[in-house]
Design a protein around this motif. Sequence first.
Motif, PDB file in Angstrom:
ATOM      1  N   GLU A  53       0.861  -1.185   0.000  1.00 11.14           N
ATOM      2  CA  GLU A  53       0.000   0.000   0.000  1.00 11.14           C
ATOM      3  C   GLU A  53       0.898   1.236   0.000  1.00 11.14           C
ATOM      4  N   VAL A  54       0.764   2.045  -1.032  1.00  7.03           N
ATOM      5  CA  VAL A  54       1.608   3.222  -1.198  1.00  7.03           C
ATOM      6  C   VAL A  54       0.776   4.482  -0.962  1.00  7.03           C
ATOM      7  N   LYS A  55       1.273   5.323  -0.107  1.00  9.85           N
ATOM      8  CA  LYS A  55       0.595   6.576   0.230  1.00  9.85           C
ATOM      9  C   LYS A  55       1.552   7.739  -0.033  1.00  9.85           C
ATOM     10  N   THR A  56       1.102   8.707  -0.815  1.00 10.21           N
ATOM     11  CA  THR A  56       1.932   9.859  -1.159  1.00 10.21           C
ATOM     12  C   THR A  56       1.238  11.148  -0.730  1.00 10.21           C
ATOM     13  N   GLU A  57       1.994  12.017  -0.096  1.00 12.95           N
ATOM     14  CA  GLU A  57       1.465  13.316   0.330  1.00 12.95           C
ATOM     15  C   GLU A  57       2.407  14.418  -0.128  1.00 12.95           C
ATOM     16  N   THR A  58       1.814  15.550  -0.474  1.00 15.44           N
ATOM     17  CA  THR A  58       2.579  16.724  -0.873  1.00 15.44           C
ATOM     18  C   THR A  58       2.185  17.891   0.024  1.00 15.44           C
ATOM     19  N   ARG A  59       3.174  18.571   0.563  1.00 18.35           N
ATOM     20  CA  ARG A  59       2.938  19.724   1.429  1.00 18.35           C
ATOM     21  C   ARG A  59       3.839  20.888   1.004  1.00 18.35           C
ATOM     22  N   GLN A  60       3.424  22.069   1.425  1.00 19.51           N
ATOM     23  CA  GLN A  60       4.233  23.261   1.214  1.00 19.51           C
ATOM     24  C   GLN A  60       4.810  23.696   2.553  1.00 19.51           C
ATOM     25  N   LEU A  61       6.117  23.843   2.595  1.00 19.16           N
ATOM     26  CA  LEU A  61       6.742  24.258   3.842  1.00 19.16           C
ATOM     27  C   LEU A  61       6.355  25.692   4.187  1.00 19.16           C
ATOM     28  N   PRO A  62       6.135  25.978   5.462  1.00 20.76           N
ATOM     29  CA  PRO A  62       5.898  27.366   5.886  1.00 20.76           C
ATOM     30  C   PRO A  62       7.108  28.248   5.565  1.00 20.76           C
ATOM     31  N   GLU A  63       6.845  29.524   5.390  1.00 15.32           N
ATOM     32  CA  GLU A  63       7.906  30.472   5.028  1.00 15.32           C
ATOM     33  C   GLU A  63       9.092  30.448   6.003  1.00 15.32           C
ATOM     34  N   PRO A  64       8.855  30.403   7.322  1.00 12.53           N
ATOM     35  CA  PRO A  64      10.007  30.378   8.245  1.00 12.53           C
ATOM     36  C   PRO A  64      10.929  29.177   8.020  1.00 12.53           C
ATOM     37  N   LEU A  65      10.333  28.030   7.693  1.00 16.02           N
ATOM     38  CA  LEU A  65      11.152  26.847   7.453  1.00 16.02           C
ATOM     39  C   LEU A  65      11.904  26.957   6.128  1.00 16.02           C
ATOM     40  N   GLN A  66      11.279  27.556   5.136  1.00 13.96           N
ATOM     41  CA  GLN A  66      11.974  27.769   3.864  1.00 13.96           C
ATOM     42  C   GLN A  66      13.193  28.679   4.052  1.00 13.96           C
TER      43      GLN A  66
END
Length: 208
Positions: A53-66
């Motif tokens: 079972e393959v699960k893929t997620e995409t997120r955008q890092l918050p500006e402070p972490l970038q």
Amino acid sequence: MPKQANPQRRAFWLKHLHRWHWISSAACLMGMLLFAITGLTLNNASLIEAKPEVKTETRQLPEPLQRLLSQNTSTDKQPLPGALADWLAAELAVQAADKPAEWSEEEIYLSLPRPGGDAWLSIDRASGELTYELTQRGWVAYLNDLHKGRHTGTAWSWFLDLFAVSALLFSLTGLFLLQIHAGQRPATWPMVGLGLVLPVVLALLFIH
């Protein structure tokens, strides 16, 4: 006196051997069951159907972490910053603290192998986009990896060592008990010899 001392000595060894035999058997009982069952599943892996079972997620890092990542221009292999590791634990339940990641000018890649599956995450350093993929192969694969000690960590490695010592003590005390009772059980040593000779013969004749 010698005739009296011999039964006393026999009783002494019987008492202590029985004690350590049952203590060691209790200590390694669940481990023995686990390794016996997973020995069967590993030996017959081709007969057991697995559906990963393959699960893929995409997120955008918050500006402070970038911004935090942009300040680090190193391309050496190193752990993720603590703030990023905390964010991953809260957002994706990913335990990434102190695990070495591969840093390049374009991305950060972290491999997260685990028993019964695999996982990885990648962070685009320019856009801050994070991709996380988790593969789970089921309980049989999980237990098989416990048997092999694959990606199980330090605590499980200690358990395997403790189990091995308990199993060794169980076997040795059993061998000495066999020796003590062998006089009344003529089949003892032929059975022990069969247990030794059979795997040796099979290995010599059928394993090339």
